[in-house]
Every structure is written in C-alpha cells, then in structure tokens.
Design a protein around this motif. Structure first.
Motif: not given
Length: 373
Positions: A214-223, A163-168
C-alpha cells in the motif's frame, strides 16, 4: 408500493458519519498527531546556510558572463533575486515533507499542503497565485535552534528519506482505519462464492498485512499526481515568462487564457484522482483499477465530487485559521494539534463513506441499464 431505489448518502451525512466514527475511536488519530507533534517540537531542518552559499556562488559567477556596464544595469535585479531566494530559504523546513503526499492527512502546522483534503485552495489555486493565505500554527516559539543542512547531497538524501517515511506513515494510517473501523470495511459484493474462494476480511488480517504494498501504491499515486500537475502548469509558466518581456494586449490575453485552461485542467485531473486512495486502501483494488474507478466515478458525479472537495477543503482551511489563532501559547498549540488530528481522521472516513455510496449508486445504474436492454 415498495421502492427499489437505493437511499443516497449526502455530503453532509458522509461528513457527519466521519466525525462520529472518528470521535468514537481516538486511537485512529495517532499518525497525524505524532507527525504534528514532531513538527512542533523538533528543530527545523533549515537550508538557509546552503541558500546563502549558493546565491553567493551565483553572484560571484555573474561577472564572468556580463561586462561591468551590464552588471551595473542589472545590479538592482540581482540584489532582489538574492534577497528573495535567501528569504525563501529561511522559510523552508525540510521536516514539513512528513506531510507530503497526495493522501497525507492535513497538518495543523503546514502553511500550504497540496493534498486531496486541500485540493482547491492549496493544490490548485495557491500555485497560480489565487490561494487563500491563512496563518497556520507557528511552532518556532518552542523549537530549538535550527539544524542547518549545508550540502545539496544532504538535502537530496533528507528529501528522499522523509518522502518515503511520509508514505509509510500515511499507508499505516489508512491500515489502522481499515482494520479498526467496521463502518468503512469493503462492501463489494462477491456473490455466492465457495468458502475456499471467499476473500479474506479485515478481521482475519493483521494490521501490517499489505502495509508495504500500500505504501508503494500511495507513493506511485503521489508521484503521478505531482508529475502530471507540473506538466499541466508548464505552459502557464512559459507564458508568464513571456509577459516579463512584453506587455502587449495579445500577450496579456494569452496569459489569462492559459491561466484559465490550466486552472480547469488541474481541477479536472486532481478531482479524477480523488477516490483512488480509498479503492486502494479500503477495497484492496490494484492501482490501475483504483485509478480507473476513481476516474469513472468522478466523471459521472462531477459536481458532487467537486462539492465534496469544497466542503472538505472549507472545513480544513477554516480549521487552519483557528489553529493559527490558538497557537500563540503551548496549551492552545497542543489543543490545535489534537483537534486537527481528529478532523483529519474524520475527513478520511467521511470521504470513503461518500465514495462507497456513489460507487453503489453507479453499480446499481449499470445493472439497471443492462436489465433494460
């Protein structure tokens, strides 16, 4: 007399721009291409053995909870549950989590992908049993023996890591597009600021600048999208369970009413998030501001946003059907992966072009309203 009206960019024009710009820059396809190539050639990460083990343990515990007569009564249902869960386990490939995330580019190999590019068919309708099943490209003909993940802890670690790799990868993908494509660079007007206060342009940034935030923002948005969507569907799940114990007309009506409300709320919520990623990646806006701007634009252009989502969804769903047809041999599968990478990139660019246009129209309307006061 010269008109001061701002020319509009239609959905077809935005998609055409995306297709043209993506065709001119094939290096932008690299992330979806490599992800699909990995899913195509790498062994599956299977949970079949773990599922069989868990179901055997569950079945062994039932005699401790029920009498022999009760077990005889529900034995057929127990067997059906066990068989169904094992079949479900066989169909799962944990590697497909590389395509997870609200903004992850659509994959040629994923049978269902709840991203914004497949918002209507996969993210809204499919979980309610109203999707459009289409045969995707089948990689099993070329994959080696599956790797069995035999522990719950192992599954948890792999899920989190992928999941982390996907957002990276998704954030890097958006950074490549923003850095390489002048057509999608920010058009925000900053006025007559002094040179020392002018914002840094993409030409002055490195490719990796802002990648991890940006990775962190995308992860928060997905969650955020996943949690709220789950909560919206929870009442329907409870009503569905109720229908198993009652077949009354009132319960059936409640089921249809709850299903309709769930459908509408899910569509409303996800369409409100449609442009948040564009504001984050291409305009470098904060997360809260990106969410607010996406909500405002989606609500003030409701049918336009749904029209855009429908066009993008139709293109990617139709492409998935074609990939399933082509994927019967290695040459066809390779071609499907390449063309899908191109289409995925074109959709990212086209959506941003449309977002930029309706935001410009909205800003012009706000200025006009202020002038007329």
């Amino acid at each position: 007399m010269k008109s001061n009206a701002i020319p509009r960019t239609g959905i077809v024009d935005a998609m055409a721009t995306g297709l043209n710009e993506a065709a001119r820059r094939p290096w932008l396809w690299v992330v979806p291409f490599l992800v699909d190539l990995a899913l195509w050639l790498a062994p599956r990460l299977s949970v079949t053995a773990l599922t069989e083990q868990l179901m055997s343990t569950w079945k062994a515990m039932l005699p401790l909870l029920y009498t022999a007569d009760q077990m005889a009564t529900v034995q057929e249902g127990i067997d059906l549950v066990q068989t169904g869960m094992i079949e479900l386990g066989k169909s799962i490939n944990l590697g497909a989590l590389l395509t997870a995330g609200w903004l992850a580019p659509p994959s040629a190999l994923a049978s269902m992908q709840a991203t914004r590019y497949l918002l209507i068919s996969d993210a809204v309708l499919a979980p309610l049993g109203l999707g459009f099943p289409v045969k995707p490209l089948n990689p099993s003909l070329w994959q080696g023996n599956a790797i069995q993940v035999g522990s719950v802890l192992g599954v948890i670690v792999i899920v989190i890591a992928l999941w982390i790799i996907s957002h990276l990868l998704t954030a890097f993908y958006f950074r490549i597009i923003a850095h390489s494509l002048p057509a999608v660079r920010s058009t925000v007007a900053y006025g007559a600021l002094p040179a020392s206060r002018q914002p840094v342009t993409e030409d002055q940034r490195s490719l990796l600048d802002g990648w991890l935030p940006l990775t962190g923002h995308f992860a928060v948005l997905s969650l955020f999208a996943s949690v709220v969507t789950f909560l919206l569907r929870l009442p329907l799940a409870l009503v569905t369970a109720l229908t198993l114990f009652s077949s009354s007309v009132a319960v059936q009506f409640l089921f249809m009413l709850t299903g309709g409300i769930t459908l509408w709320l899910t569509m409303w919520f996800l369409s409100a998030l449609y442009f948040a990623g564009d504001a984050l990646a291409f305009e470098r806006q904060p997360l809260a501001a990106s969410l607010a701007q996406s909500l405002i634009l989606a609500r003030s252009n409701g049918f336009k946003v749904l029209g855009l989502a429908a066009v993008v969804n139709l293109l990617m769903l139709g492409a998935r059907a074609v990939w399933g047809f082509l994927g019967g041999n290695p040459v066809g599968a390779a071609l499907a992966i390449i063309v899908n990478s191109y289409l995925a990139t074109a959709m990212v660019i086209g959506i941003y072009v449309y977002f930029r246009d309706i935001r410009r129209q909205w800003q012009a309307a706000q200025v006009s309203r202020q002038v007329n006061k």
